[in-house]
Design an enzyme around this catalytic site. Structure first.
Site, PDB file in Angstrom:
ATOM      1  N   ASP A 201       0.849  -1.193   0.000  1.00  0.00           N
ATOM      2  CA  ASP A 201       0.000   0.000   0.000  1.00  0.00           C
ATOM      3  C   ASP A 201       0.885   1.244   0.000  1.00  0.00           C
ATOM      4  OD1 ASP A 201      -2.461   1.348   0.049  1.00  0.00           O
ATOM      5  OD2 ASP A 201      -2.470   1.492   2.224  1.00  0.00           O
ATOM      6  N   ASP A 218       3.571   1.879   7.980  1.00  0.00           N
ATOM      7  CA  ASP A 218       2.278   1.212   7.788  1.00  0.00           C
ATOM      8  C   ASP A 218       2.348   0.070   6.781  1.00  0.00           C
ATOM      9  OD1 ASP A 218      -0.308   0.449   7.941  1.00  0.00           O
ATOM     10  OD2 ASP A 218      -1.175   2.313   7.187  1.00  0.00           O
TER      11      ASP A 218
END
Length: 341
Positions: A201, A218
């Site tokens: 991502d 993340d």
């Protein structure tokens, strides 16, 4: 039990967050601020000594402890090789904890800002950085985290959209046909593309530039997938500006790792798959009050008009794609109830 965990996740209070952190031996001051995150619940906590930490409470039912553990070990491996990533803090050798059935982890808070634009120097730095990350990611594959597939990114979300009645019957045929074209092209193009552990991502919101340089954060969506997945998200679409930035990025990437130009044929296919997956993601989470607030117009006619338009444009650009059939023949009558020729 599942309902209890979900309810606790939805209504997490500052007191409950502080209590969870105190059990790890930390001394929070009581100052808690919620940070922007739709999938998880993320909070900034100030400690009594003035330091700040970030706690991430993982959405229940999404990942198992083993899957989160693989994510954390990948991050630790990257950090060991001096790749600038934000890694969870360990307490007594553990990085994953549980509070009332909800998994959570604690992270250091770090400075830096999300880039507005990337200079040529930025692109070169990030290209080399991602190549180094992929060199480590290519060492082994995940055992329990998922692999990128048409089933996960097209079939499952599409079935959910239909089952939950978010996809209106009047748009279903066109959407299914477009999704089928994307699926067919994915299988045609991905056959010989190597898979490795990737970020999954890597958009601009998951990279920060601070006083110590660039670092990535993340890895919640990390999976086994093609390297190009981590590249197209930084440079989506086919505008001249995006393509030029990608060329500069890949020239630097290739200084540390090979990248076959043919793999770029997957870029627009993966973008289309993300569009379908994203709609399924919203539908899957729509019982969460935060999602209803963030996406108040989700799945109305205008939403599906835009989805179909974008998917049609992407599919029209696939080399050797068959005709779009009914999906191409949609007219204004299909989109607007009050349209009159």
């Amino acid at each position: 039990m599942e309902d209890d965990r979900r309810d606790f996740f939805y209504r997490l209070t500052p007191d409950e967050i502080v209590d969870a952190v105190v059990k790890l031996g930390l001394e929070p001051s009581g100052h808690v601020a919620q940070l922007n995150s739709m999938e998880n619940r993320v909070f900034d906590l100030r400690l009594e000594d003035g330091r700040h930490i970030v706690t991430k409470f993982y959405r229940p039912g999404r990942w198992t402890a083993a899957q989160i553990g693989e994510e954390h070990r990948f991050i630790a491996e990257l950090k060991e090789h001096e790749i600038p990533v934000l890694a969870p803090l360990a307490f007594d050798g553990k990085t994953l904890f549980e509070e009332q059935g909800i998994y959570f982890a604690v992270w250091p808070r770090t400075g830096g800002r999300e880039p507005d634009e990337l200079t040529e120097i930025d692109l070169q730095i990030l290209g080399r950085l991602l190549a180094r990350l992929h060199n480590i990611g290519g060492g082994i594959k995940y055992d329990v985290r998922p692999a990128f597939s048409a089933e996960r990114f097209i079939d499952e979300p599409l079935a959910l959209l239909v089952a939950k009645k978010f996809l209106p019957p009047r748009f279903e045929s066109a959407y299914r046909e477009l999704a089928g074209i994307v699926r067919e092209n994915f299988h045609n193009e991905c056959a010989d593309v190597p898979l490795l552990r990737i970020h999954g991502d890597l958009h601009k919101g998951n990279m920060l530039n601070g006083s110590e340089g660039w670092f990535l954060l993340d890895f919640d969506d990390s999976l086994t997938g093609p390297a190009v997945q981590d590249i197209w998200m930084m440079f989506p679409g086919t505008s001249p500006e995006s393509l030029q930035a990608r060329r500069v990025f890949l020239a630097a990437y290739r200084e540390f790792r090979d990248f076959d130009e043919r793999w770029l044929s997957l870029a627009e296919i993966l973008r289309a798959m993300r569009i379908v997956h994203y709609s399924g993601w919203i539908a899957r989470r729509y019982d969460d009050p935060a999602f209803k607030s963030a996406f108040p117009s989700f799945a109305d006619d205008a939403y599906w008009e835009e989805e179909i338009t974008v998917l049609r444009e992407i599919c029209a650009g696939f080399a050797g794609s068959h005709t779009l059939g009914e999906a191409e023949k949609l007219s204004n009558k299909d989109f607007f109830f009050d349209w009159d020729d």
